[in-house]
Design an enzyme around this catalytic site. Sequence first.
Site, PDB file in Angstrom:
ATOM      1  N   ILE A   1       0.829  -1.201   0.000  1.00 11.82           N
ATOM      2  CA  ILE A   1       0.000   0.000   0.000  1.00 11.82           C
ATOM      3  C   ILE A   1       0.870   1.260   0.000  1.00 11.82           C
ATOM      4  CG2 ILE A   1      -1.684   1.313   1.370  1.00 11.82           C
ATOM      5  CD1 ILE A   1      -2.802  -1.406   2.346  1.00 11.82           C
TER       6      ILE A   1
ATOM      7  N   ARG B   1      12.647  -0.341   5.799  1.00 15.96           N
ATOM      8  CA  ARG B   1      13.920  -0.967   6.200  1.00 15.96           C
ATOM      9  C   ARG B   1      14.617  -1.637   5.023  1.00 15.96           C
ATOM     10  NH1 ARG B   1      11.038  -4.646  10.448  1.00 15.96           N
ATOM     11  NH2 ARG B   1       9.816  -4.726   8.535  1.00 15.96           N
TER      12      ARG B   1
ATOM     13  N   ASP C   1      14.406   1.753  10.589  1.00 12.74           N
ATOM     14  CA  ASP C   1      13.455   0.969  11.372  1.00 12.74           C
ATOM     15  C   ASP C   1      12.709   1.954  12.265  1.00 12.74           C
ATOM     16  OD1 ASP C   1      12.088  -0.524  13.236  1.00 12.74           O
ATOM     17  OD2 ASP C   1      13.712  -1.946  13.584  1.00 12.74           O
TER      18      ASP C   1
ATOM     19  N   ASN D   1       1.975   4.818   7.232  1.00 14.19           N
ATOM     20  CA  ASN D   1       1.440   3.610   6.610  1.00 14.19           C
ATOM     21  C   ASN D   1       2.111   2.325   7.116  1.00 14.19           C
ATOM     22  OD1 ASN D   1       0.375   1.900   4.176  1.00 14.19           O
ATOM     23  ND2 ASN D   1       2.614   1.772   4.045  1.00 14.19           N
TER      24      ASN D   1
ATOM     25  N   TYR E   1      -3.318  -6.432  16.607  1.00 14.16           N
ATOM     26  CA  TYR E   1      -3.465  -5.617  15.390  1.00 14.16           C
ATOM     27  C   TYR E   1      -4.782  -4.827  15.429  1.00 14.16           C
ATOM     28  CZ  TYR E   1      -3.754  -4.681  10.339  1.00 14.16           C
ATOM     29  OH  TYR E   1      -3.856  -4.084   9.108  1.00 14.16           O
TER      30      TYR E   1
ATOM     31  N   LYS F   1      -5.180  -0.716  15.640  1.00 11.36           N
ATOM     32  CA  LYS F   1      -5.871   0.051  14.597  1.00 11.36           C
ATOM     33  C   LYS F   1      -7.061   0.822  15.174  1.00 11.36           C
ATOM     34  CE  LYS F   1      -3.210  -1.152  11.152  1.00 11.36           C
ATOM     35  NZ  LYS F   1      -2.329  -0.173  10.520  1.00 11.36           N
TER      36      LYS F   1
ATOM     37  N   VAL G   1      -6.446  -6.070   1.503  1.00 14.25           N
ATOM     38  CA  VAL G   1      -5.735  -5.527   0.332  1.00 14.25           C
ATOM     39  C   VAL G   1      -4.663  -6.542  -0.067  1.00 14.25           C
ATOM     40  CG1 VAL G   1      -4.479  -3.539  -0.568  1.00 14.25           C
ATOM     41  CG2 VAL G   1      -6.075  -3.218   1.329  1.00 14.25           C
TER      42      VAL G   1
ATOM     43  N   THR H   1      -1.473  -7.591  -0.537  1.00 15.70           N
ATOM     44  CA  THR H   1      -0.087  -7.195  -0.246  1.00 15.70           C
ATOM     45  C   THR H   1       0.606  -8.360   0.473  1.00 15.70           C
ATOM     46  OG1 THR H   1      -0.499  -6.389   1.992  1.00 15.70           O
ATOM     47  CG2 THR H   1      -0.877  -4.814   0.206  1.00 15.70           C
TER      48      THR H   1
END
Length: 279
Positions: free
Chosen positions: A27, A47, A72, A99, A164, A168, A197, A199
């Site tokens: 993304i 990174r 990082d 992001n 996660y 978020k 998405v 990825t």
Amino acid sequence: MRPFPRPGSDSRFAGAGAIVTGASRGIGAAIARALAREGLHLLLIGRDEVRLSEVSAEIGAAGGTASSLVQDLTAPEAADTVTRVVVERLDAPYLLVNNAGIATAQRFDRRPREEWERELATDLLAPLRLTYALLPILLRQGRGQVVFIGSASADQPLPRLAVYSGAKAALRGFGRALDLEVARRGVRVSVVEPVYVRTELGRRPTDTEPPLERRAREHPSSVLEPEVVARAVVRLLYRPRPVSRVPLAWAAGHALLGVLDPFLTPRRRLPPPGSDGRT
Ligand SMILES: NC(=O)c1ccc[n+]([C@@H]2O[C@H](COP(=O)([O-])OP(=O)(O)OC[C@H]3O[C@@H](n4cnc5c(N)ncnc54)[C@H](OP(=O)(O)O)[C@@H]3O)[C@@H](O)[C@H]2O)c1
């Protein structure tokens, strides 16, 4: 206070600076390409030096302006380093896109503490630290935008992704409150919340195929291309708003799910005290 960019005036962003974290792939790389097409000058952070310079070179070859910084973002000095480089390389910093993120699907009680704490540091602490470091520059200018890439999992928490989902959801709360604090001073804050998405997110070293690539192959209509999220970020440049759910159908579905949630969430009885905890 200077006015915000008007819809449709593309040249308005020519030469404005944008910082995109996690721009080495997925993304973030798509957002970087889309912003370069809007004329913004980019600082790309991640990174993976090789992939970052590939994205940067691709943008340069297409007529855009981009440089990269290998960093990082969980390192204690990261926000200071990025701020120094922003001041050195970007004439007019305007946009910060937070992001970069990671996700590990595993039951919370089975995860090593250092590992979930690293996830929280990447997904929540690092974007807040970077925002804290760069916000004074935007406020001094009296214009700027901060975008957080959140997730639909803030609303639809998923089992095995508790850290996660929590990170978020916290990003959304933080972003909305910060927008209220700074909007009058010319800076807008937005949270973009996509569904799945395609990825490499969540890829483990042992995976032959990233989980979201597999999902895209098995259920193509449930997975977006990264460019769809990038277009949502570009729309926010012209029309900033606190939360942008992607795709639009999810924005509508979200309202409906809010009403249905109590019926959809499985109800389990608490085990009696002293039992082994299995329900
Ligand atoms: N894919 C989805 O279904 C989905 C859905 C909703 C939201 N999102 C969110 O979208 C964002 C981008 O994810 P993606 O799907 O594009 O995943 P991805 O392909 O795995 O990309 C993640 C990016 O974050 C960077 N990153 C990770 N840890 C970092 C660190 N410590 N320091 C600096 N950069 C770091 C990675 O770069 P390096 O490896 O080079 O460091 C990479 O560029 C994340 O915040 C994710 O939560 C994804």
